[in-house]
Design a protein around this motif. Structure first.
Motif, mmCIF file in Angstrom:
data_model
loop_
_atom_site.group_PDB
_atom_site.id
_atom_site.type_symbol
_atom_site.label_atom_id
_atom_site.label_comp_id
_atom_site.label_asym_id
_atom_site.label_seq_id
_atom_site.Cartn_x
_atom_site.Cartn_y
_atom_site.Cartn_z
ATOM 1 N N LEU A 60 -17.585 -6.685 -5.502
ATOM 2 C CA LEU A 60 -18.311 -7.951 -5.484
ATOM 3 C C LEU A 60 -17.445 -9.037 -6.097
ATOM 4 O O LEU A 60 -16.482 -8.747 -6.794
ATOM 5 C CB LEU A 60 -19.614 -7.815 -6.291
ATOM 6 C CG LEU A 60 -20.540 -6.692 -5.840
ATOM 7 C CD1 LEU A 60 -21.563 -6.378 -6.915
ATOM 8 C CD2 LEU A 60 -21.226 -7.068 -4.547
ATOM 9 N N GLY A 61 -17.797 -10.295 -5.859
ATOM 10 C CA GLY A 61 -17.063 -11.365 -6.518
ATOM 11 C C GLY A 61 -16.932 -12.652 -5.747
ATOM 12 O O GLY A 61 -16.312 -13.581 -6.222
ATOM 13 N N ARG A 62 -17.500 -12.755 -4.570
ATOM 14 C CA ARG A 62 -17.397 -14.020 -3.830
ATOM 15 C C ARG A 62 -18.209 -15.134 -4.477
ATOM 16 O O ARG A 62 -17.887 -16.301 -4.343
ATOM 17 C CB ARG A 62 -17.860 -13.837 -2.395
ATOM 18 C CG ARG A 62 -16.902 -13.033 -1.571
ATOM 19 C CD ARG A 62 -17.398 -12.892 -0.154
ATOM 20 N NE ARG A 62 -16.625 -11.862 0.512
ATOM 21 C CZ ARG A 62 -15.890 -12.081 1.582
ATOM 22 N NH1 ARG A 62 -15.854 -13.275 2.113
ATOM 23 N NH2 ARG A 62 -15.211 -11.101 2.112
ATOM 24 N N LEU A 63 -19.285 -14.762 -5.183
ATOM 25 C CA LEU A 63 -20.159 -15.765 -5.802
ATOM 26 C C LEU A 63 -19.968 -15.885 -7.308
ATOM 27 O O LEU A 63 -20.547 -16.754 -7.937
ATOM 28 C CB LEU A 63 -21.636 -15.428 -5.529
ATOM 29 C CG LEU A 63 -22.053 -15.379 -4.071
ATOM 30 C CD1 LEU A 63 -23.524 -14.982 -3.965
ATOM 31 C CD2 LEU A 63 -21.824 -16.721 -3.388
ATOM 32 N N GLY A 64 -19.188 -15.006 -7.890
ATOM 33 C CA GLY A 64 -19.009 -15.021 -9.342
ATOM 34 C C GLY A 64 -17.839 -14.170 -9.750
ATOM 35 O O GLY A 64 -16.900 -13.971 -8.989
ATOM 36 N N SER A 65 -17.935 -13.628 -10.943
ATOM 37 C CA SER A 65 -16.856 -12.806 -11.479
ATOM 38 C C SER A 65 -16.686 -11.524 -10.657
ATOM 39 O O SER A 65 -17.678 -10.887 -10.306
ATOM 40 C CB SER A 65 -17.162 -12.417 -12.928
ATOM 41 O OG SER A 65 -17.270 -13.560 -13.721
ATOM 42 N N PRO A 66 -15.439 -11.140 -10.369
ATOM 43 C CA PRO A 66 -15.202 -9.894 -9.629
ATOM 44 C C PRO A 66 -15.695 -8.693 -10.430
ATOM 45 O O PRO A 66 -15.524 -8.626 -11.644
ATOM 46 C CB PRO A 66 -13.687 -9.847 -9.462
ATOM 47 C CG PRO A 66 -13.203 -11.215 -9.737
ATOM 48 C CD PRO A 66 -14.198 -11.853 -10.643
ATOM 49 N N ARG A 67 -16.338 -7.757 -9.743
ATOM 50 C CA ARG A 67 -16.782 -6.521 -10.365
ATOM 51 C C ARG A 67 -16.926 -5.449 -9.303
ATOM 52 O O ARG A 67 -16.961 -5.747 -8.122
ATOM 53 C CB ARG A 67 -18.080 -6.710 -11.142
ATOM 54 C CG ARG A 67 -19.269 -7.118 -10.325
ATOM 55 C CD ARG A 67 -20.416 -7.569 -11.240
ATOM 56 N NE ARG A 67 -21.683 -7.641 -10.580
ATOM 57 C CZ ARG A 67 -22.105 -8.619 -9.810
ATOM 58 N NH1 ARG A 67 -21.306 -9.646 -9.594
ATOM 59 N NH2 ARG A 67 -23.291 -8.604 -9.258
ATOM 60 N N GLU A 68 -17.004 -4.207 -9.753
ATOM 61 C CA GLU A 68 -17.146 -3.067 -8.852
ATOM 62 C C GLU A 68 -18.392 -2.298 -9.233
ATOM 63 O O GLU A 68 -18.708 -2.149 -10.414
ATOM 64 C CB GLU A 68 -15.935 -2.148 -8.949
ATOM 65 C CG GLU A 68 -14.657 -2.812 -8.525
ATOM 66 C CD GLU A 68 -13.450 -1.918 -8.719
ATOM 67 O OE1 GLU A 68 -13.550 -0.925 -9.479
ATOM 68 O OE2 GLU A 68 -12.408 -2.200 -8.128
ATOM 69 N N VAL A 69 -19.097 -1.773 -8.227
ATOM 70 C CA VAL A 69 -20.306 -0.993 -8.440
ATOM 71 C C VAL A 69 -20.157 0.311 -7.673
ATOM 72 O O VAL A 69 -19.899 0.297 -6.464
ATOM 73 C CB VAL A 69 -21.552 -1.761 -7.932
ATOM 74 C CG1 VAL A 69 -22.795 -0.921 -8.096
ATOM 75 C CG2 VAL A 69 -21.688 -3.097 -8.636
ATOM 76 N N ALA A 70 -20.298 1.437 -8.374
ATOM 77 C CA ALA A 70 -20.248 2.744 -7.728
ATOM 78 C C ALA A 70 -21.665 3.142 -7.314
ATOM 79 O O ALA A 70 -22.627 2.850 -8.020
ATOM 80 C CB ALA A 70 -19.674 3.778 -8.683
ATOM 81 N N CYS A 71 -21.790 3.776 -6.158
ATOM 82 C CA CYS A 71 -23.093 4.232 -5.698
ATOM 83 C C CYS A 71 -22.941 5.499 -4.872
ATOM 84 O O CYS A 71 -21.866 5.803 -4.382
ATOM 85 C CB CYS A 71 -23.804 3.150 -4.903
ATOM 86 S SG CYS A 71 -22.960 2.642 -3.407
ATOM 87 N N ARG A 72 -24.055 6.226 -4.746
ATOM 88 C CA ARG A 72 -24.037 7.459 -3.955
ATOM 89 C C ARG A 72 -24.057 7.174 -2.475
ATOM 90 O O ARG A 72 -23.445 7.870 -1.690
ATOM 91 C CB ARG A 72 -25.256 8.319 -4.298
ATOM 92 C CG ARG A 72 -25.204 8.922 -5.646
ATOM 93 C CD ARG A 72 -26.252 9.973 -5.858
ATOM 94 N NE ARG A 72 -27.551 9.649 -5.265
ATOM 95 C CZ ARG A 72 -28.610 10.407 -5.379
ATOM 96 N NH1 ARG A 72 -28.544 11.519 -6.050
ATOM 97 N NH2 ARG A 72 -29.751 10.055 -4.837
ATOM 98 N N GLU A 73 -24.824 6.138 -2.091
ATOM 99 C CA GLU A 73 -25.021 5.876 -0.673
ATOM 100 C C GLU A 73 -25.282 4.395 -0.439
ATOM 101 O O GLU A 73 -25.938 3.737 -1.232
ATOM 102 C CB GLU A 73 -26.226 6.688 -0.189
ATOM 103 C CG GLU A 73 -26.446 6.663 1.292
ATOM 104 C CD GLU A 73 -27.588 7.584 1.712
ATOM 105 O OE1 GLU A 73 -27.864 7.604 2.914
ATOM 106 O OE2 GLU A 73 -28.190 8.262 0.869
#
Length: 97
Positions: free
Chosen positions: A42-55
């Motif tokens: 993520l990061g187009r609207l704010g600070s870049p970050r990553e989110v891990a998910c199962r699905e």
């Protein structure tokens, strides 16, 4: 409260469904290995970050009447990443980040 509809990328993080504004999604990558899963960048609207998910479950559009802000007093009690709202549809509840 939002004034227009919001398109969300819906993911299952193992504890529940999370919704991320599609406009904020940079990329979704499949994670190799035994555990598998996905990494949402993520990061187009704010600070870049990553989110891990199962699905990655897909996307959903919520209208303004389906979105309720999370009260600040409740946000303070939630550990980790804080949702800004809750999306309520006839079938599902989403935490919106």
């Amino acid at each position: 409260m939002t004034t227009g509809s919001v398109d969300l990328l819906v993911v299952d993080d193992g504890a529940g469904f999370r919704g991320y504004d599609c406009r904020d999604v940079v990329r979704v990558e499949e994670v190799a290995g035994e555990a598998g899963g996905y990494l949402v960048r993520l990061g187009r609207l704010g600070s870049p970050r990553e989110v891990a998910c199962r699905e990655v479950l897909g996307s959903v559009t919520l209208s303004p009447r389906e979105i309720r802000p999370v009260p600040e007093v409740l946000r303070e009690r939630i550990p980790g990443e804080k949702p800004w709202a809750v999306g309520l549809t006839g079938r599902e509840i989403y935490l919106l980040y």
